[in-house]
Motif scaffolding. Structure first.
Motif, PDB file in Angstrom:
ATOM      1  N   GLY A 177       0.809  -1.217   0.000  1.00 20.36           N
ATOM      2  CA  GLY A 177       0.000   0.000   0.000  1.00 20.36           C
ATOM      3  C   GLY A 177       0.836   1.259   0.000  1.00 20.36           C
ATOM      4  O   GLY A 177       0.457   2.262   0.601  1.00 20.36           O
TER       5      GLY A 177
ATOM      6  N   SER B 123      -0.481   1.231   5.473  1.00 17.53           N
ATOM      7  CA  SER B 123      -0.792   0.771   4.119  1.00 17.53           C
ATOM      8  C   SER B 123      -2.048   1.460   3.593  1.00 17.53           C
ATOM      9  O   SER B 123      -3.135   1.318   4.161  1.00 17.53           O
ATOM     10  CB  SER B 123      -1.016  -0.744   4.114  1.00 17.53           C
ATOM     11  OG  SER B 123      -1.556  -1.150   2.867  1.00 17.53           O
TER      12      SER B 123
ATOM     13  N   ASP C  45      -3.599   0.596   1.100  1.00 18.38           N
ATOM     14  CA  ASP C  45      -4.468  -0.450   0.559  1.00 18.38           C
ATOM     15  C   ASP C  45      -5.285  -1.169   1.625  1.00 18.38           C
ATOM     16  O   ASP C  45      -6.094  -2.037   1.303  1.00 18.38           O
ATOM     17  CB  ASP C  45      -3.636  -1.504  -0.187  1.00 18.38           C
ATOM     18  CG  ASP C  45      -3.028  -0.971  -1.467  1.00 18.38           C
ATOM     19  OD1 ASP C  45      -3.460   0.093  -1.953  1.00 18.38           O
ATOM     20  OD2 ASP C  45      -2.104  -1.631  -1.985  1.00 18.38           O
ATOM     21  N   HIS C  46      -5.066  -0.828   2.909  1.00 15.45           N
ATOM     22  CA  HIS C  46      -5.731  -1.561   3.984  1.00 15.45           C
ATOM     23  C   HIS C  46      -6.481  -0.664   4.968  1.00 15.45           C
ATOM     24  O   HIS C  46      -6.689  -1.034   6.118  1.00 15.45           O
ATOM     25  CB  HIS C  46      -4.702  -2.453   4.712  1.00 15.45           C
ATOM     26  CG  HIS C  46      -4.232  -3.556   3.840  1.00 15.45           C
ATOM     27  ND1 HIS C  46      -3.131  -3.443   3.033  1.00 15.45           N
ATOM     28  CD2 HIS C  46      -4.752  -4.789   3.607  1.00 15.45           C
ATOM     29  CE1 HIS C  46      -2.984  -4.562   2.345  1.00 15.45           C
ATOM     30  NE2 HIS C  46      -3.951  -5.394   2.675  1.00 15.45           N
TER      31      HIS C  46
ATOM     32  N   THR D  37      -7.514  -6.358   0.811  1.00 16.70           N
ATOM     33  CA  THR D  37      -7.304  -4.966   0.422  1.00 16.70           C
ATOM     34  C   THR D  37      -8.627  -4.199   0.451  1.00 16.70           C
ATOM     35  O   THR D  37      -9.706  -4.796   0.540  1.00 16.70           O
ATOM     36  CB  THR D  37      -6.730  -4.891  -1.000  1.00 16.70           C
ATOM     37  OG1 THR D  37      -7.683  -5.487  -1.894  1.00 16.70           O
ATOM     38  CG2 THR D  37      -5.378  -5.575  -1.099  1.00 16.70           C
TER      39      THR D  37
ATOM     40  N   VAL E 145      -1.117 -10.542   1.850  1.00 19.60           N
ATOM     41  CA  VAL E 145      -2.161  -9.704   1.269  1.00 19.60           C
ATOM     42  C   VAL E 145      -3.008 -10.574   0.344  1.00 19.60           C
ATOM     43  O   VAL E 145      -2.471 -11.341  -0.462  1.00 19.60           O
ATOM     44  CB  VAL E 145      -1.558  -8.518   0.492  1.00 19.60           C
ATOM     45  CG1 VAL E 145      -2.646  -7.672  -0.155  1.00 19.60           C
ATOM     46  CG2 VAL E 145      -0.700  -7.654   1.431  1.00 19.60           C
TER      47      VAL E 145
ATOM     48  N   ASP F  82      -6.752 -10.807  -2.229  1.00 20.98           N
ATOM     49  CA  ASP F  82      -7.588  -9.978  -3.098  1.00 20.98           C
ATOM     50  C   ASP F  82      -9.090 -10.179  -2.934  1.00 20.98           C
ATOM     51  O   ASP F  82      -9.876  -9.599  -3.663  1.00 20.98           O
ATOM     52  CB  ASP F  82      -7.180 -10.177  -4.561  1.00 20.98           C
ATOM     53  CG  ASP F  82      -7.412 -11.595  -5.070  1.00 20.98           C
ATOM     54  OD1 ASP F  82      -7.833 -12.477  -4.289  1.00 20.98           O
ATOM     55  OD2 ASP F  82      -7.166 -11.828  -6.279  1.00 20.98           O
TER      56      ASP F  82
END
Length: 184
Positions: free
Chosen positions: A29, A46, A48-49, A77, A175, A177
């Protein structure tokens, strides 16, 4: 002149060492992940988180994931959460749904430090599929194909490990998806 060259060489060597040390753990991220920090200390950085971090806070699991561990976290994510049916995340984040949210999140956590190589070996040893029991009581089916690990949840949903082996001081993050959902 020689001192100047030596200082430059020393600086270049030090910078290379820092870059090499930082390269040990993947960037997630947009943020460097440090194996000296715990799962929460890294996850909050991150980009992305952010949804996962908000969910962990709402479920009251911050203290647990800051704890000694070891933990393996399959970390969905923001895109994974966004792929859930419209309104699902908002509903889960409501205080009256804390038990359900906790169940969903703990189905992403294993009470072990399981690096991808270890998981792949367990899959191979079990003939191509390995059951992973989570702290939430879910059983994930792990498979490996061409060096990539997939996880199938109790509803048949499949998640792919997109970044493996993000080492933490109290375990490891992989991680994923897709959000892994328990059978309700």
């Amino acid at each position: 002149m020689i001192k100047s060259v030596l200082r430059g060489f020393a600086l270049a060597t030090a910078m290379s060492a820092v870059a090499f040390a930082a390269a040990k753990n993947p960037v997630v991220g947009g943020a460097a992940m440090f194996d000296s920090k715990n799962i929460i200390e890294n996850a909050v950085n991150s980009k992305d988180h952010t949804t996962l971090v908000a969910a962990v806070k709402a479920a009251g699991l911050v203290g647990t994931l800051e704890g000694k561990g070891p933990f393996t976290v399959f970390a969905p994510t923001n895109e994974a959460f966004a792929a859930l049916p419209k309104g699902t995340v908002d509903t889960l984040l409501k205080p009256e749904n804390k038990a359900t949210l906790t169940k969903v999140l703990t189905c992403h956590v294993v009470a072990a430090d399981a690096m991808a190589k270890t998981v792949a070996k367990m899959i191979k040893d079990d003939g191509g599929e390995h059951d992973i029991k989570t702290v939430g009581g879910c059983v994930l089916k792990a498979k490996e194909s061409m060096g990539k690990i997939t996880l199938t949840d109790e509803n048949g949903g499949v998640s792919h490990v997109t970044i493996a082996d993000v080492k933490q001081s109290n375990g490891v993050i992989h991680v994923v998806d897709e959000v892994l959902l328990p059978k309700m």
